[in-house]
Scaffold this motif. Structure first.
Motif, PDB file in Angstrom:
ATOM      1  N   CYS A  88       0.875  -1.176   0.000  1.00  0.00           N
ATOM      2  CA  CYS A  88       0.000   0.000   0.000  1.00  0.00           C
ATOM      3  C   CYS A  88       0.909   1.222   0.000  1.00  0.00           C
ATOM      4  CB  CYS A  88      -0.887   0.004   1.239  1.00  0.00           C
ATOM      5  SG  CYS A  88      -1.800   1.544   1.440  1.00  0.00           S
ATOM      6  N   VAL A  89       0.746   2.078  -0.997  1.00  0.00           N
ATOM      7  CA  VAL A  89       1.598   3.276  -1.085  1.00  0.00           C
ATOM      8  C   VAL A  89       0.748   4.497  -0.737  1.00  0.00           C
ATOM      9  CG1 VAL A  89       3.142   4.635  -2.518  1.00  0.00           C
ATOM     10  CG2 VAL A  89       2.971   2.166  -2.879  1.00  0.00           C
ATOM     11  N   LEU A  90       1.178   5.202   0.310  1.00  0.00           N
ATOM     12  CA  LEU A  90       0.443   6.381   0.780  1.00  0.00           C
ATOM     13  C   LEU A  90       1.025   7.642   0.147  1.00  0.00           C
ATOM     14  CD1 LEU A  90      -1.609   7.735   2.714  1.00  0.00           C
ATOM     15  CD2 LEU A  90       0.170   7.668   4.480  1.00  0.00           C
ATOM     16  N   PHE A  91       0.191   8.374  -0.606  1.00  0.00           N
ATOM     17  CA  PHE A  91       0.596   9.623  -1.256  1.00  0.00           C
ATOM     18  C   PHE A  91       0.369  10.765  -0.270  1.00  0.00           C
ATOM     19  CE2 PHE A  91       0.621   8.725  -6.028  1.00  0.00           C
ATOM     20  CZ  PHE A  91       0.726   7.350  -5.871  1.00  0.00           C
ATOM     21  N   GLU A  92       1.466  11.360   0.228  1.00  0.00           N
ATOM     22  CA  GLU A  92       1.336  12.420   1.239  1.00  0.00           C
ATOM     23  C   GLU A  92       1.491  13.796   0.606  1.00  0.00           C
ATOM     24  OE1 GLU A  92       2.649  10.691   5.463  1.00  0.00           O
ATOM     25  OE2 GLU A  92       4.339  10.904   4.083  1.00  0.00           O
ATOM     26  N   ILE A  93       0.577  14.703   0.925  1.00  0.00           N
ATOM     27  CA  ILE A  93       0.596  16.067   0.363  1.00  0.00           C
ATOM     28  C   ILE A  93      -0.326  16.955   1.204  1.00  0.00           C
ATOM     29  CG2 ILE A  93      -1.125  15.285  -1.363  1.00  0.00           C
ATOM     30  CD1 ILE A  93       0.019  17.412  -3.279  1.00  0.00           C
ATOM     31  N   PRO A  94       0.083  18.204   1.469  1.00  0.00           N
ATOM     32  CA  PRO A  94      -0.763  19.065   2.313  1.00  0.00           C
ATOM     33  C   PRO A  94      -2.094  19.428   1.637  1.00  0.00           C
ATOM     34  CG  PRO A  94       1.439  20.022   1.990  1.00  0.00           C
ATOM     35  CD  PRO A  94       1.343  18.853   1.077  1.00  0.00           C
ATOM     36  N   ASP A  95      -3.127  19.598   2.461  1.00  0.00           N
ATOM     37  CA  ASP A  95      -4.468  19.922   1.954  1.00  0.00           C
ATOM     38  C   ASP A  95      -4.474  21.166   1.061  1.00  0.00           C
ATOM     39  OD1 ASP A  95      -5.418  17.803   3.342  1.00  0.00           O
ATOM     40  OD2 ASP A  95      -6.846  18.919   4.577  1.00  0.00           O
ATOM     41  N   GLU A  96      -3.707  22.200   1.458  1.00  0.00           N
ATOM     42  CA  GLU A  96      -3.757  23.452   0.690  1.00  0.00           C
ATOM     43  C   GLU A  96      -3.310  23.250  -0.751  1.00  0.00           C
ATOM     44  OE1 GLU A  96      -5.505  26.043   1.255  1.00  0.00           O
ATOM     45  OE2 GLU A  96      -5.975  24.878   3.046  1.00  0.00           O
ATOM     46  N   SER A  97      -2.291  22.395  -0.971  1.00  0.00           N
ATOM     47  CA  SER A  97      -1.840  22.125  -2.346  1.00  0.00           C
ATOM     48  C   SER A  97      -2.934  21.407  -3.117  1.00  0.00           C
ATOM     49  CB  SER A  97      -0.607  21.223  -2.358  1.00  0.00           C
ATOM     50  OG  SER A  97       0.297  21.611  -1.392  1.00  0.00           O
ATOM     51  N   LEU A  98      -3.704  20.596  -2.411  1.00  0.00           N
ATOM     52  CA  LEU A  98      -4.748  19.816  -3.091  1.00  0.00           C
ATOM     53  C   LEU A  98      -5.881  20.705  -3.578  1.00  0.00           C
ATOM     54  CD1 LEU A  98      -4.822  16.805  -0.643  1.00  0.00           C
ATOM     55  CD2 LEU A  98      -3.940  16.834  -2.970  1.00  0.00           C
ATOM     56  N   VAL A  99      -6.253  21.685  -2.751  1.00  0.00           N
ATOM     57  CA  VAL A  99      -7.334  22.587  -3.146  1.00  0.00           C
ATOM     58  C   VAL A  99      -6.933  23.297  -4.439  1.00  0.00           C
ATOM     59  CG1 VAL A  99      -8.685  24.613  -2.480  1.00  0.00           C
ATOM     60  CG2 VAL A  99      -8.138  22.885  -0.771  1.00  0.00           C
ATOM     61  N   LYS A 100      -5.676  23.736  -4.517  1.00  0.00           N
ATOM     62  CA  LYS A 100      -5.167  24.425  -5.706  1.00  0.00           C
ATOM     63  C   LYS A 100      -5.173  23.488  -6.919  1.00  0.00           C
ATOM     64  CE  LYS A 100      -1.701  27.859  -6.468  1.00  0.00           C
ATOM     65  NZ  LYS A 100      -0.340  28.268  -6.267  1.00  0.00           N
ATOM     66  N   ARG A 101      -4.652  22.279  -6.684  1.00  0.00           N
ATOM     67  CA  ARG A 101      -4.588  21.305  -7.777  1.00  0.00           C
ATOM     68  C   ARG A 101      -5.974  20.953  -8.311  1.00  0.00           C
ATOM     69  NH1 ARG A 101      -0.735  16.059  -6.806  1.00  0.00           N
ATOM     70  NH2 ARG A 101       1.236  17.142  -6.628  1.00  0.00           N
TER      71      ARG A 101
END
Ligand code: AMP
Length: 214
Positions: free
Chosen positions: A110-123
């Motif tokens: 299982c590979v967990l993709f880690e990234i902050p929420d703020e970057s996700l909203v932009k993406r």
């Protein structure tokens, strides 16, 4: 190889799963794509799922487990499978384990993709998708060669998903943290969890992913 790609919406799981399909031939099993196909075909399931998806909530475990079970039985899933967006709840993770045990298989990694929420909203709010082939673009960072036209299949328009609007994105992220993130512990207990930094460019993430799956 049975790989589970785990991570919040917009963390790049779909992009990486498509790359694994192209380079390794392992089919991408995306419950989100399956549900969107049902919506496009206007099936009863699609009609019920659309309202739930538009609110950023999760479709019932029973429905998505059924979709995965049917799909995993197809011949192209024998050599390898990349699960993208499933499991998304602890009961789904348990159902997957049980389903695989029955056919003497198991999740490899299982590979967990880690990234902050703020970057996700932009993406996610800048994401545009080709309705025909599912190719993805971004209004700032990944524009098509010709405005509004898919580089991959030439069709147009490129649209914003109904659930990629700011308020629904926030809801999807809160659902992720409450219901999906705990799945990481499930695979950690099995010694199968690997984390990667998903805020990097897709090529770098792919290299890290390949190493995680080696
Ligand atoms: P995705 O394309 O993976 O971001 O999924 C889009 C939407 O489809 C989600 O916000 C959910 O409403 C629904 N969905 C996709 N996969 C699942 C799943 N495994 N369990 C429940 N709902 C799902």
């Amino acid at each position: 190889m049975i790989a589970v790609l785990l991570g919040p919406p917009g963390s790049g799981k779909g992009t990486q799963a498509k790359q694994l399909l192209a380079e390794r031939g392992w089919p991408q099993l995306s419950t989100g794509d399956m549900l969107r196909s049902a919506i496009a075909e206007n099936t009863d399931l699609g009609k019920r799922a659309k309202a739930i998806m538009d609110r950023g909530e999760l479709v019932s475990d029973e429905v998505v487990i059924g979709l995965i079970q049917d799909r995993m039985g197809k011949p192209d899933c024998k050599a390898g499978i990349v699960l993208d967006g499933f499991p998304r709840t602890i009961p789904q993770a348990h159902a997957l384990d049980a389903m695989l045990t029955k056919v003497k298989r198991a999740v490899t990694r299982c590979v967990l993709f880690e990234i902050p929420d703020e970057s996700l909203v932009k993406r996610l709010s800048g994401r545009r998708t080709c309705l025909k082939c599912g190719a993805m673009y971004h209004v700032e960072s990944a524009r098509p060669k010709k405005e509004g036209v898919c580089d991959n299949c030439g069709s147009s328009p490129l649209v914003q998903r109904d659930d990629d609007h700011a308020d629904v994105i926030r809801k999807r992220l809160s659902v992720y943290h409450a219901q999906t993130a705990p799945i990481a512990d499930h695979y950690e207990q099995q010694g199968k969890l690997h984390k990667l930094d998903a805020s990097r460019a897709p090529k770098e993430v792919y290299l890290a992913l390949i190493q995680a799956l080696a």
